[in-house]
Design a protein around this motif. Structure first.
Motif, PDB file in Angstrom:
ATOM      1  N   GLN A 120       0.868  -1.174   0.000  1.00  8.61           N
ATOM      2  CA  GLN A 120       0.000   0.000   0.000  1.00  8.61           C
ATOM      3  C   GLN A 120       0.908   1.227   0.000  1.00  8.61           C
ATOM      4  O   GLN A 120       1.292   1.738   1.049  1.00  8.61           O
ATOM      5  CB  GLN A 120      -0.911   0.017   1.227  1.00  8.61           C
ATOM      6  CG  GLN A 120      -2.030   1.050   1.163  1.00  8.61           C
ATOM      7  CD  GLN A 120      -3.063   0.729   0.093  1.00  8.61           C
ATOM      8  OE1 GLN A 120      -3.483  -0.405  -0.063  1.00  8.61           O
ATOM      9  NE2 GLN A 120      -3.473   1.727  -0.667  1.00  8.61           N
TER      10      GLN A 120
ATOM     11  N   THR B  86       2.002   4.772   0.121  1.00  9.19           N
ATOM     12  CA  THR B  86       1.329   5.916   0.745  1.00  9.19           C
ATOM     13  C   THR B  86       2.074   7.207   0.404  1.00  9.19           C
ATOM     14  O   THR B  86       3.134   7.485   0.958  1.00  9.19           O
ATOM     15  CB  THR B  86       1.283   5.728   2.272  1.00  9.19           C
ATOM     16  OG1 THR B  86       2.591   5.335   2.738  1.00  9.19           O
ATOM     17  CG2 THR B  86       0.294   4.639   2.646  1.00  9.19           C
TER      18      THR B  86
ATOM     19  N   THR C 113      -2.145   5.200  -2.578  1.00  7.41           N
ATOM     20  CA  THR C 113      -3.059   6.111  -1.901  1.00  7.41           C
ATOM     21  C   THR C 113      -2.246   7.222  -1.243  1.00  7.41           C
ATOM     22  O   THR C 113      -1.029   7.314  -1.432  1.00  7.41           O
ATOM     23  CB  THR C 113      -3.895   5.351  -0.850  1.00  7.41           C
ATOM     24  OG1 THR C 113      -4.884   6.221  -0.326  1.00  7.41           O
ATOM     25  CG2 THR C 113      -3.016   4.837   0.289  1.00  7.41           C
TER      26      THR C 113
ATOM     27  N   PHE D 227      -0.973   9.197   2.326  1.00  8.06           N
ATOM     28  CA  PHE D 227      -0.715   8.967   3.740  1.00  8.06           C
ATOM     29  C   PHE D 227      -1.457  10.024   4.557  1.00  8.06           C
ATOM     30  O   PHE D 227      -1.773  11.105   4.059  1.00  8.06           O
ATOM     31  CB  PHE D 227       0.793   9.042   4.002  1.00  8.06           C
ATOM     32  CG  PHE D 227       1.202   8.618   5.379  1.00  8.06           C
ATOM     33  CD1 PHE D 227       0.942   7.337   5.838  1.00  8.06           C
ATOM     34  CD2 PHE D 227       1.859   9.500   6.227  1.00  8.06           C
ATOM     35  CE1 PHE D 227       1.323   6.939   7.108  1.00  8.06           C
ATOM     36  CE2 PHE D 227       2.249   9.119   7.496  1.00  8.06           C
ATOM     37  CZ  PHE D 227       1.978   7.829   7.944  1.00  8.06           C
TER      38      PHE D 227
ATOM     39  N   ASP E  15       5.777   2.673   1.378  1.00 12.13           N
ATOM     40  CA  ASP E  15       4.671   1.999   2.064  1.00 12.13           C
ATOM     41  C   ASP E  15       4.938   2.159   3.559  1.00 12.13           C
ATOM     42  O   ASP E  15       5.648   1.363   4.164  1.00 12.13           O
ATOM     43  CB  ASP E  15       4.635   0.520   1.666  1.00 12.13           C
ATOM     44  CG  ASP E  15       3.487  -0.232   2.323  1.00 12.13           C
ATOM     45  OD1 ASP E  15       2.859   0.332   3.244  1.00 12.13           O
ATOM     46  OD2 ASP E  15       3.223  -1.380   1.929  1.00 12.13           O
TER      47      ASP E  15
ATOM     48  N   ASP F 121       2.887   1.950   5.972  1.00 14.47           N
ATOM     49  CA  ASP F 121       2.086   1.071   6.825  1.00 14.47           C
ATOM     50  C   ASP F 121       2.757  -0.302   6.855  1.00 14.47           C
ATOM     51  O   ASP F 121       2.306  -1.261   6.223  1.00 14.47           O
ATOM     52  CB  ASP F 121       0.659   0.974   6.285  1.00 14.47           C
ATOM     53  CG  ASP F 121      -0.229   0.099   7.163  1.00 14.47           C
ATOM     54  OD1 ASP F 121       0.160  -0.168   8.316  1.00 14.47           O
ATOM     55  OD2 ASP F 121      -1.293  -0.327   6.688  1.00 14.47           O
TER      56      ASP F 121
END
Length: 332
Positions: free
Chosen positions: A240, A242, A269, A271, A294, A296
């Motif tokens: 993912q 960010t 996406t 953050f 990423d 996360d």
């Protein structure tokens, strides 16, 4: 190798050469050019018919499809096997040698940029690696960057498979793919930053040592660059990416468009807050650089940041999206 022409015994009656007989009995017959031309056309037409009927295509795959997550993963594995690679360590020097050797095999020339800086642990020596394709001397137009050091820990064995390893493996594979298109590669500068990790906590004087130094050297040349991409922690199996909310608008839009074009938009996406990373000093001198990270990633800065937490698939997704962006938007 073709042997000499073999002619039958009856080819030279009465002391003269019968050329027609020679042609009939010669083991190797090289027909006149006109004959070969007329024989070529039916074959060419037949090939065209096959293409028409079966839809054959001789177009090569787009360059971004050449990016191999498996190859990138292999580079990460090699780095992880060296163990912890903090600034100033022997393992990090071995990493430098490996990176430079790999880039050389793809046609890139790597320069070591060595400098010293004050840290919470005293004066330290750092080495950035800067690579150009072939023997390019003119300024590049676009930066592709990664840090290759791992954070210093006294209490745990931190090998940084994702944090320090994944982005470096990706950038090495990126070098291989870019070399397929020399004209494109000539516009790119690859940068491997040393000293990204803070020795204690990220402050104005601790962390980002390599990118701060690189930015200080590049300040007068900043206007030559159209932008750049920084890769960091992009191997997580549950990928993912960010983007920081303050990412350069055009670069963020292009990354999202590239991801959408390749059917990977779900992996990209924004953050929830700002991110300080090696792109920060470059943005401060006027070079728009976006950080693909990423953030996360639960094993971040723990002993659990190991090879089993990352995947070739994630590396391939990010590598191909970045290449699509560079080719279709940034350097088109």
């Amino acid at each position: 190798m073709l042997s000499a022409v073999s002619v039958s015994a009856g080819c030279k009656p009465a002391g003269r050469t019968d050329c027609k007989s020679m042609f009939r009995t010669a083991r190797y017959f090289n027909p006149p050019l006109s004959w070969r031309i007329w024989n070529f056309f039916p074959r060419a037409l037949g090939l065209a018919a096959l293409v028409s009927v079966y839809g054959c295509s001789f177009r090569t795959a787009p360059l971004w499809e050449e990016f191999s997550g498996a190859k990138a993963f292999g580079h990460v594995q090699h780095l992880v096997e060296l163990g912890p690679r903090p600034a100033g360590s022997e393992a990090l020097e071995k990493s430098r040698i490996y990176i430079a050797d790999q880039l050389k095999s793809f046609g890139w020339t790597t320069t070591r940029s060595e400098f010293s800086a004050s840290t919470p642990r005293g004066m330290m020596t750092f080495v950035n690696l800067v690579a150009r394709f072939g023997n390019q001397e003119g300024p590049a137009q676009f930066l592709l960057c990664s840090h290759y050091d791992t954070k210093t820990f006294d209490a745990i064995r931190f090998v940084g498979a994702n944090d320090g390893g994944s982005s470096t493996g990706l950038l090495i594979e990126m070098a291989r793919v870019l070399a397929i298109n020399p004209a494109l590669a000539a516009k790119v500068e690859l940068v491997f930053f040393d000293g990204e990790e803070a020795f204690e906590n990220f402050t104005a004087t601790d962390g980002l040592y390599g990118s701060h130094h690189f930015a200080s050297e590049l300040r007068e040349l900043a206007k030559n660059f159209r932008g750049g991409i920084l890769f960091d922690m992009i191997g997580d199996k549950s990928l993912q990416v960010t983007l920081s909310p303050d990412s350069p608008i055009d670069l963020a839009r292009n990354i999202f468009a590239a991801a959408d074009a390749l059917g990977q938009r779900a992996h990209f996406t924004y953050f929830g807050g700002g991110i300080t990373d090696d792109h920060t000093p470059l943005n401060e001198i006027g070079i728009p650089v976006i950080d693909l990270i990423d953030f996360d990633f639960p094993p971040w800065h723990t002993a659990e940041d190991t090879l089993d937490k990352i995947s070739a698939e994630s590396l391939e997704i990010v590598g191909r999206v970045a290449l699509y962006d560079v080719m279709q938007f940034e350097l088109k």
